[in-house]
Write a protein that holds these residues in place. Structure first.
Motif, PDB file in Angstrom:
ATOM      1  N   ALA A 120       0.818  -1.213   0.000  1.00 38.87           N
ATOM      2  CA  ALA A 120       0.000   0.000   0.000  1.00 38.87           C
ATOM      3  C   ALA A 120       0.851   1.263   0.000  1.00 38.87           C
ATOM      4  CB  ALA A 120      -0.924  -0.005   1.228  1.00 38.87           C
ATOM      5  N   ARG A 121       1.969   1.255   0.732  1.00 38.64           N
ATOM      6  CA  ARG A 121       2.760   2.476   0.903  1.00 38.64           C
ATOM      7  C   ARG A 121       3.887   2.614  -0.110  1.00 38.64           C
ATOM      8  NH1 ARG A 121       3.840   2.658   7.368  1.00 38.64           N
ATOM      9  NH2 ARG A 121       5.099   4.475   6.755  1.00 38.64           N
ATOM     10  N   TRP A 122       4.494   1.477  -0.477  1.00 39.22           N
ATOM     11  CA  TRP A 122       5.658   1.531  -1.378  1.00 39.22           C
ATOM     12  C   TRP A 122       5.516   0.456  -2.455  1.00 39.22           C
ATOM     13  CZ3 TRP A 122       6.983   0.596   4.046  1.00 39.22           C
ATOM     14  CH2 TRP A 122       7.106   1.798   4.765  1.00 39.22           C
ATOM     15  N   PRO A 123       4.648   0.656  -3.418  1.00 38.60           N
ATOM     16  CA  PRO A 123       4.381  -0.373  -4.433  1.00 38.60           C
ATOM     17  C   PRO A 123       5.597  -0.753  -5.266  1.00 38.60           C
ATOM     18  CG  PRO A 123       3.360   1.723  -5.031  1.00 38.60           C
ATOM     19  CD  PRO A 123       3.821   1.860  -3.619  1.00 38.60           C
ATOM     20  N   GLU A 124       6.653   0.078  -5.250  1.00 36.45           N
ATOM     21  CA  GLU A 124       7.834  -0.242  -6.044  1.00 36.45           C
ATOM     22  C   GLU A 124       8.890  -1.005  -5.244  1.00 36.45           C
ATOM     23  OE1 GLU A 124       9.011   2.562  -9.313  1.00 36.45           O
ATOM     24  OE2 GLU A 124       8.053   3.994  -7.947  1.00 36.45           O
ATOM     25  N   ILE A 125       8.585  -1.298  -3.973  1.00 43.71           N
ATOM     26  CA  ILE A 125       9.467  -2.172  -3.201  1.00 43.71           C
ATOM     27  C   ILE A 125       9.015  -3.609  -3.398  1.00 43.71           C
ATOM     28  CG2 ILE A 125      10.177  -2.888  -0.883  1.00 43.71           C
ATOM     29  CD1 ILE A 125      10.134  -0.022  -0.013  1.00 43.71           C
ATOM     30  N   GLU A 126       9.940  -4.463  -3.773  1.00 45.83           N
ATOM     31  CA  GLU A 126       9.656  -5.890  -3.971  1.00 45.83           C
ATOM     32  C   GLU A 126      10.084  -6.631  -2.703  1.00 45.83           C
ATOM     33  OE1 GLU A 126      11.083  -9.593  -6.847  1.00 45.83           O
ATOM     34  OE2 GLU A 126      11.774  -7.549  -7.221  1.00 45.83           O
ATOM     35  N   LEU A 127       9.107  -6.933  -1.843  1.00 46.73           N
ATOM     36  CA  LEU A 127       9.394  -7.544  -0.545  1.00 46.73           C
ATOM     37  C   LEU A 127       9.303  -9.057  -0.642  1.00 46.73           C
ATOM     38  CD1 LEU A 127      10.021  -7.228   2.442  1.00 46.73           C
ATOM     39  CD2 LEU A 127       7.578  -6.925   2.865  1.00 46.73           C
ATOM     40  N   GLU A 128      10.402  -9.736  -0.283  1.00 43.00           N
ATOM     41  CA  GLU A 128      10.435 -11.201  -0.256  1.00 43.00           C
ATOM     42  C   GLU A 128      10.808 -11.639   1.149  1.00 43.00           C
ATOM     43  OE1 GLU A 128      13.219 -12.455  -3.171  1.00 43.00           O
ATOM     44  OE2 GLU A 128      12.054 -11.704  -4.873  1.00 43.00           O
ATOM     45  N   PHE A 129      10.342 -12.833   1.558  1.00 39.96           N
ATOM     46  CA  PHE A 129      10.698 -13.317   2.888  1.00 39.96           C
ATOM     47  C   PHE A 129      10.827 -14.832   2.900  1.00 39.96           C
ATOM     48  CE2 PHE A 129       6.141 -13.865   2.989  1.00 39.96           C
ATOM     49  CZ  PHE A 129       5.909 -14.926   3.873  1.00 39.96           C
ATOM     50  N   VAL A 130      11.643 -15.299   3.831  1.00 38.43           N
ATOM     51  CA  VAL A 130      11.780 -16.728   4.103  1.00 38.43           C
ATOM     52  C   VAL A 130      11.580 -16.934   5.594  1.00 38.43           C
ATOM     53  CG1 VAL A 130      13.344 -17.172   2.189  1.00 38.43           C
ATOM     54  CG2 VAL A 130      14.287 -16.542   4.400  1.00 38.43           C
ATOM     55  N   GLU A 131      11.129 -18.111   5.971  1.00 38.24           N
ATOM     56  CA  GLU A 131      10.915 -18.450   7.378  1.00 38.24           C
ATOM     57  C   GLU A 131      11.938 -19.489   7.807  1.00 38.24           C
ATOM     58  OE1 GLU A 131       6.072 -17.891   7.559  1.00 38.24           O
ATOM     59  OE2 GLU A 131       6.914 -19.750   6.761  1.00 38.24           O
ATOM     60  N   GLY A 132      12.234 -19.499   9.092  1.00 40.72           N
ATOM     61  CA  GLY A 132      13.184 -20.486   9.589  1.00 40.72           C
ATOM     62  C   GLY A 132      13.464 -20.274  11.060  1.00 40.72           C
ATOM     63  N   ALA A 133      14.461 -21.001  11.561  1.00 43.67           N
ATOM     64  CA  ALA A 133      14.889 -20.867  12.947  1.00 43.67           C
ATOM     65  C   ALA A 133      15.787 -19.640  13.089  1.00 43.67           C
ATOM     66  CB  ALA A 133      15.630 -22.122  13.389  1.00 43.67           C
ATOM     67  N   ALA A 134      15.849 -19.091  14.294  1.00 43.95           N
ATOM     68  CA  ALA A 134      16.539 -17.816  14.522  1.00 43.95           C
ATOM     69  C   ALA A 134      18.008 -17.868  14.119  1.00 43.95           C
ATOM     70  CB  ALA A 134      16.398 -17.418  15.990  1.00 43.95           C
ATOM     71  N   GLU A 135      18.721 -18.894  14.534  1.00 44.82           N
ATOM     72  CA  GLU A 135      20.158 -18.960  14.258  1.00 44.82           C
ATOM     73  C   GLU A 135      20.428 -19.034  12.762  1.00 44.82           C
ATOM     74  OE1 GLU A 135      24.091 -21.666  15.365  1.00 44.82           O
ATOM     75  OE2 GLU A 135      22.209 -21.967  16.434  1.00 44.82           O
ATOM     76  N   GLU A 136      19.663 -19.843  12.078  1.00 45.68           N
ATOM     77  CA  GLU A 136      19.832 -20.005  10.622  1.00 45.68           C
ATOM     78  C   GLU A 136      19.587 -18.684   9.891  1.00 45.68           C
ATOM     79  OE1 GLU A 136      16.888 -21.828   7.200  1.00 45.68           O
ATOM     80  OE2 GLU A 136      16.914 -22.767   9.179  1.00 45.68           O
TER      81      GLU A 136
END
Length: 300
Positions: A120-136
Motif C-alpha cells: 500500500a505504501r511503497w508499491p515499487e518495493i519488492e518484498l520477499e521473505f523466508v521463514e526459519g529458525a533464529a540462528e539459521e
C-alpha cells in the motif's frame, strides 16, 4: 604474500561456496572449470589461507577462513551491485528488492500485515521473505543473503546488529473457561499439574522449559508442534496450556481464537522482537522503511 585480489575472484569464490564444487560453480558462472579453479587458487594465494577442503563425498567444504570470507564477500559484492543505483539516487529511493527472514513463531503475526502495508505504501518495493529458525536466519543476514531477519532478542547470535521492533513478554495461553483463565496473572507453579503443548522449533521449547525449571517447576510437556494453529487448537480444546510471547500490536486473532493469554508473574528474562541486520553497514532506505513499518505494526 600478495594482498591483491579482484572482485571477480570474490564472485567465483562465492559461486563455489554456494555450489559446493568448482565444476558446478563454473557451469553457473558460464566460465571454464580451469578459469574458476585458477580464480580460487589466486585468491587463496593473495590471502595466504586455504579457503576450501575436500570432504569424503568430494564436495568442497569451506575452511574457517572460507566461512568468514563468505559473509564479507557477499556483503562486498552486494554493495558493489548497489553502486549504479546509488549513484543515480537509488540508495535513497523507496524501490527495489528487500529480502527478509522471519522466525516461524513471529511470521504469521507480522508478515501478512507487513506485506499489505508495504504494497500500500511503497508499491515499487519488492518484498520477499523466508521463514526459519533464529540462528539459521541470522547466519544468512551475516552472510549477506538477507537484508534483515525478525527474531527474538533472547535468540540473538554474534555477528549481527539488532534493531528493536517491540517489547515482548511470555504469557500463558489457556482455553476460554479454564479454571485459571480468569486470574490476573499466573506463576509457573500454578501449572505444575497441567499438561503443556509447546512450540517445537529450536530453541523455543528448550527456553520455555528452562523458565519453568528456573523456579523449581518441571513442566508436564504432553505434546509438541511446529504449527502455531495446531497449538492454539489444542489449547482451545482444553487439553493443554501453552506459553507464547505477546507484544502490544499482536494480531487480535491470537488473543481471541478460543483462548486467553494470562501474564506470568515469575521473574522473566527481558525479551524483544528485533530485526537482526548486517553489522556496521549503512542500510538502503527501503530496508529501513520496512523495518520502521514492522515497528509500527508491532506497536499497535
Amino acid at each position: 604474500m600478495s594482498s591483491e585480489f579482484t572482485l571477480r575472484q570474490l564472485e567465483y569464490f562465492v559461486a563455489v561456496l554456494d555450489a559446493g564444487s568448482v565444476t558446478e560453480a563454473a557451469k553457473r558462472s558460464r566460465i571454464s572449470q580451469a578459469a574458476a579453479s585458477m580464480a580460487i587458487a589466486q585468491l587463496e594465494k593473495a590471502l595466504g589461507v586455504d579457503l576450501f577442503v575436500r570432504s569424503r563425498s568430494k564436495r568442497l567444504v569451506p575452511t574457517a577462513a572460507g566461512t568468514a570470507l563468505g559473509g564479507r564477500a557477499r556483503r562486498i559484492l552486494g554493495e558493489v551491485a548497489e553502486i549504479p543505483g546509488s549513484v543515480r539516487g537509488g540508495w535513497e529511493e523507496l524501490r527495489g528488492r528487500v529480502s527478509l527472514g522471519c522466525m516461524i513463531a513471529i511470521s504469521p503475526r507480522l508478515m501478512p500485515r507487513l506485506l499489505a502495508e508495504t504494497a500500500a505504501r511503497w508499491p515499487e518495493i519488492e518484498l520477499e521473505f523466508v521463514e526459519g529458525a533464529a540462528e539459521e536466519l541470522q547466519r544468512s543476514v551475516a552472510d549477506g543473503e538477507l537484508d534483515a531477519a525478525f527474531v527474538y532478542s533472547l535468540q540473538a547470535v554474534p555477528g549481527v546488529d539488532l534493531v528493536t521492533i517491540a517489547e515482548s513478554r511470555p504469557h500463558i495461553m489457556l482455553a476460554n473457561g479454564h479454571p485459571l483463565a480468569t486470574r490476573p496473572s499466573l506463576r509457573f507453579a500454578d501449572l505444575a499439574e497441567e499438561d503443556a503443548v509447546l512450540f517445537d522449533v529450536p530453541p523455543s521449547a528448550e527456553r520455555v522449559t528452562s523458565m519453568f525449571q528456573a523456579v523449581g517447576v518441571e513442566p508436564r510437556v504432553r505434546w509438541r508442534s511446529v504449527v502455531a494453529e495446531n497449538i492454539r487448537g489444542i489449547v482451545a480444546s482444553g487439553r493443554a496450556y501453552s506459553v507464547t510471547n505477546v507484544w502490544e500490536g499482536m494480531d487480535e486473532n491470537f488473543r481471541t481464537a478460543g483462548v486467553v493469554l494470562v501474564p506470568i508473574s515469575d521473574p522473566l528474562p527481558s525479551n524483544s522482537v528485533v530485526a537482526a541486520v548486517p553489522p556496521g553497514l549503512r542500510r538502503p532506505r527501503r530496508v529501513d522503511a520496512i523495518i520502521g513499518a514492522a515497528r509500527e505494526i508491532a506497536a499497535g
